[in-house]
Design a protein around this motif. Sequence first.
Motif, PDB file in Angstrom:
ATOM      1  N   MET A  49       7.242  -5.222   0.496  1.00 52.83           N
ATOM      2  CA  MET A  49       7.417  -6.214  -0.482  1.00 52.83           C
ATOM      3  C   MET A  49       6.667  -5.226  -1.558  1.00 52.83           C
ATOM      4  O   MET A  49       5.624  -4.483  -1.439  1.00 52.83           O
ATOM      5  CB  MET A  49       6.388  -7.151  -0.138  1.00 52.83           C
ATOM      6  N   ILE A  50       7.287  -5.531  -2.849  1.00 53.07           N
ATOM      7  CA  ILE A  50       6.759  -4.988  -4.223  1.00 53.07           C
ATOM      8  C   ILE A  50       6.276  -6.065  -5.024  1.00 53.07           C
ATOM      9  O   ILE A  50       6.791  -6.890  -5.281  1.00 53.07           O
ATOM     10  CB  ILE A  50       7.658  -4.010  -4.714  1.00 53.07           C
ATOM     11  N   GLY A  51       5.172  -5.718  -5.681  1.00 50.72           N
ATOM     12  CA  GLY A  51       4.504  -6.554  -6.679  1.00 50.72           C
ATOM     13  C   GLY A  51       3.704  -6.193  -7.819  1.00 50.72           C
ATOM     14  O   GLY A  51       2.917  -5.020  -7.379  1.00 50.72           O
ATOM     15  N   LEU A  52       3.831  -6.447  -9.005  1.00 51.63           N
ATOM     16  CA  LEU A  52       3.090  -5.848 -10.097  1.00 51.63           C
ATOM     17  C   LEU A  52       1.431  -6.208  -9.882  1.00 51.63           C
ATOM     18  O   LEU A  52       1.387  -7.531  -9.358  1.00 51.63           O
ATOM     19  CB  LEU A  52       3.430  -6.371 -11.505  1.00 51.63           C
ATOM     20  N   ILE A  53       0.530  -5.233 -10.359  1.00 48.51           N
ATOM     21  CA  ILE A  53      -0.752  -5.681  -9.630  1.00 48.51           C
ATOM     22  C   ILE A  53      -1.537  -4.801 -10.596  1.00 48.51           C
ATOM     23  O   ILE A  53      -1.203  -3.690 -11.019  1.00 48.51           O
ATOM     24  CB  ILE A  53      -1.063  -5.298  -8.202  1.00 48.51           C
ATOM     25  N   ALA A  54      -2.672  -5.444 -11.150  1.00 49.70           N
ATOM     26  CA  ALA A  54      -3.533  -4.740 -11.914  1.00 49.70           C
ATOM     27  C   ALA A  54      -4.461  -3.341 -11.436  1.00 49.70           C
ATOM     28  O   ALA A  54      -4.828  -2.384 -12.163  1.00 49.70           O
ATOM     29  CB  ALA A  54      -4.413  -5.581 -12.878  1.00 49.70           C
ATOM     30  N   GLY A  55      -4.727  -3.399 -10.078  1.00 52.20           N
ATOM     31  CA  GLY A  55      -5.611  -2.528  -9.608  1.00 52.20           C
ATOM     32  C   GLY A  55      -5.500  -2.575  -7.984  1.00 52.20           C
ATOM     33  O   GLY A  55      -4.841  -3.581  -7.336  1.00 52.20           O
ATOM     34  N   ILE A  56      -6.304  -1.697  -7.387  1.00 48.52           N
ATOM     35  CA  ILE A  56      -6.251  -1.720  -5.910  1.00 48.52           C
ATOM     36  C   ILE A  56      -7.138  -2.905  -5.267  1.00 48.52           C
ATOM     37  O   ILE A  56      -7.983  -3.255  -5.691  1.00 48.52           O
ATOM     38  CB  ILE A  56      -6.735  -0.451  -5.520  1.00 48.52           C
ATOM     39  N   PRO A  57      -6.318  -3.697  -4.455  1.00 51.15           N
ATOM     40  CA  PRO A  57      -6.999  -4.798  -3.778  1.00 51.15           C
ATOM     41  C   PRO A  57      -8.362  -4.737  -3.113  1.00 51.15           C
ATOM     42  O   PRO A  57      -8.221  -3.446  -2.366  1.00 51.15           O
ATOM     43  CB  PRO A  57      -6.047  -5.644  -3.100  1.00 51.15           C
ATOM     44  N   ASP A  58      -9.055  -5.613  -3.054  1.00 47.59           N
ATOM     45  CA  ASP A  58     -10.355  -5.421  -2.192  1.00 47.59           C
ATOM     46  C   ASP A  58      -9.755  -5.187  -0.705  1.00 47.59           C
ATOM     47  O   ASP A  58      -8.659  -5.639  -0.216  1.00 47.59           O
ATOM     48  CB  ASP A  58     -11.126  -6.610  -1.928  1.00 47.59           C
ATOM     49  N   GLY A  59     -10.604  -4.498   0.027  1.00 48.26           N
ATOM     50  CA  GLY A  59     -10.219  -4.084   1.582  1.00 48.26           C
ATOM     51  C   GLY A  59      -9.276  -3.098   1.740  1.00 48.26           C
ATOM     52  O   GLY A  59      -9.076  -2.569   2.957  1.00 48.26           O
ATOM     53  N   TYR A  60      -8.968  -2.314   0.444  1.00 55.10           N
ATOM     54  CA  TYR A  60      -7.994  -1.019   0.794  1.00 55.10           C
ATOM     55  C   TYR A  60      -9.193   0.145   0.355  1.00 55.10           C
ATOM     56  O   TYR A  60      -9.946  -0.102  -0.794  1.00 55.10           O
ATOM     57  CB  TYR A  60      -6.858  -1.129   0.084  1.00 55.10           C
ATOM     58  N   LYS A  61      -8.808   1.528   0.723  1.00 55.71           N
ATOM     59  CA  LYS A  61      -9.447   2.549   0.173  1.00 55.71           C
ATOM     60  C   LYS A  61      -8.340   3.672   0.145  1.00 55.71           C
ATOM     61  O   LYS A  61      -7.679   3.592   0.871  1.00 55.71           O
ATOM     62  CB  LYS A  61     -10.769   2.763   0.912  1.00 55.71           C
ATOM     63  N   VAL A  62      -8.813   4.657  -0.632  1.00 52.66           N
ATOM     64  CA  VAL A  62      -7.416   5.531  -0.864  1.00 52.66           C
ATOM     65  C   VAL A  62      -7.778   6.623   0.072  1.00 52.66           C
ATOM     66  O   VAL A  62      -8.804   7.167   0.493  1.00 52.66           O
ATOM     67  CB  VAL A  62      -7.718   6.320  -2.402  1.00 52.66           C
ATOM     68  N   LYS A  63      -6.672   6.990   0.677  1.00 52.60           N
ATOM     69  CA  LYS A  63      -6.421   8.047   1.655  1.00 52.60           C
ATOM     70  C   LYS A  63      -6.166   9.242   0.886  1.00 52.60           C
ATOM     71  O   LYS A  63      -6.672  10.423   1.413  1.00 52.60           O
ATOM     72  CB  LYS A  63      -5.707   7.621   2.874  1.00 52.60           C
ATOM     73  N   SER A  64      -5.128   9.506   0.542  1.00 54.73           N
ATOM     74  CA  SER A  64      -4.675  10.573  -0.520  1.00 54.73           C
ATOM     75  C   SER A  64      -3.758  10.089  -1.668  1.00 54.73           C
ATOM     76  O   SER A  64      -3.495   8.970  -1.738  1.00 54.73           O
ATOM     77  CB  SER A  64      -3.707  11.459   0.536  1.00 54.73           C
ATOM     78  N   GLU A  65      -3.321  10.980  -2.230  1.00 50.53           N
ATOM     79  CA  GLU A  65      -2.530  10.780  -3.707  1.00 50.53           C
ATOM     80  C   GLU A  65      -1.516  11.945  -3.803  1.00 50.53           C
ATOM     81  O   GLU A  65      -1.710  13.127  -3.432  1.00 50.53           O
ATOM     82  CB  GLU A  65      -3.388  10.570  -4.774  1.00 50.53           C
ATOM     83  N   GLU A  66      -0.598  11.557  -4.521  1.00 53.24           N
ATOM     84  CA  GLU A  66       0.529  12.666  -4.942  1.00 53.24           C
ATOM     85  C   GLU A  66       1.201  12.081  -6.356  1.00 53.24           C
ATOM     86  O   GLU A  66       0.948  10.871  -6.671  1.00 53.24           O
ATOM     87  CB  GLU A  66       1.504  12.749  -3.925  1.00 53.24           C
ATOM     88  N   ASP A  67       1.761  12.970  -7.018  1.00 57.67           N
ATOM     89  CA  ASP A  67       2.747  12.422  -8.224  1.00 57.67           C
ATOM     90  C   ASP A  67       4.177  12.729  -7.638  1.00 57.67           C
ATOM     91  O   ASP A  67       4.453  13.942  -7.222  1.00 57.67           O
ATOM     92  CB  ASP A  67       2.476  13.522  -9.263  1.00 57.67           C
ATOM     93  N   VAL A  68       4.996  11.859  -7.814  1.00 63.57           N
ATOM     94  CA  VAL A  68       6.501  11.891  -7.328  1.00 63.57           C
ATOM     95  C   VAL A  68       7.441  12.022  -8.440  1.00 63.57           C
ATOM     96  O   VAL A  68       7.253  11.109  -9.326  1.00 63.57           O
ATOM     97  CB  VAL A  68       6.810  10.956  -6.386  1.00 63.57           C
ATOM     98  N   THR A  69       8.069  12.846  -8.803  1.00 64.80           N
ATOM     99  CA  THR A  69       9.130  12.902  -9.998  1.00 64.80           C
ATOM    100  C   THR A  69      10.259  12.150  -9.496  1.00 64.80           C
ATOM    101  O   THR A  69      11.154  12.424  -8.646  1.00 64.80           O
ATOM    102  CB  THR A  69       9.641  14.354 -10.088  1.00 64.80           C
ATOM    103  N   ILE A  70      10.601  11.045 -10.244  1.00 64.26           N
ATOM    104  CA  ILE A  70      11.871  10.072 -10.088  1.00 64.26           C
ATOM    105  C   ILE A  70      12.883  10.511 -11.149  1.00 64.26           C
ATOM    106  O   ILE A  70      12.726  10.536 -12.316  1.00 64.26           O
ATOM    107  CB  ILE A  70      11.275   8.773 -10.327  1.00 64.26           C
ATOM    108  N   ALA A  71      13.944  11.162 -10.294  1.00 61.95           N
ATOM    109  CA  ALA A  71      15.030  11.497 -11.265  1.00 61.95           C
ATOM    110  C   ALA A  71      16.317  10.701 -10.942  1.00 61.95           C
ATOM    111  O   ALA A  71      15.943   9.493 -10.864  1.00 61.95           O
ATOM    112  CB  ALA A  71      15.564  12.978 -10.563  1.00 61.95           C
ATOM    113  N   GLY A  72      17.349  11.128 -11.128  1.00 63.97           N
ATOM    114  CA  GLY A  72      18.732  10.590 -11.444  1.00 63.97           C
ATOM    115  C   GLY A  72      19.182  10.065  -9.898  1.00 63.97           C
ATOM    116  O   GLY A  72      20.359   9.827  -9.806  1.00 63.97           O
TER     117      GLY A  72
END
Length: 105
Positions: free
Chosen positions: A1-24
């Motif tokens: 499920m995908i939903g627009l959201i303003a920030g990280i919801p309570d009960g979650y914490k960041v494990k890691s991050e990355e930037d992904v290039t979305i191409a054609g």
Amino acid sequence: MIGLIAGIPDGYKVKSEEDVTIAGSSTAFTTIPADCIAAFCRAGKEGVIRVTSSGNTPTASKGFPVLQYETFLVESPLGVAQFRAIREGSTSVTLSVLYLEKGLP
């Protein structure tokens, strides 16, 4: 499920991050960590993308549209594993991704 959201919801914490290039062509997340249960994402300034988390392949006109700078949450490990995105226009878009796990920030 995908939903627009303003920030990280309570009960979650960041494990890691990355930037992904979305191409054609349809692009998936590239470095999903173990124990990831959701992904908080922000589309870059370069353009509009289309996304899915159902296992279907998006096209430039099919999928959930995400505008520049919009943020959204991909919920569930399956949704993260099946996530795909494609750009709408001719310019590749940077998608910033925070992989989340359960826990307090």
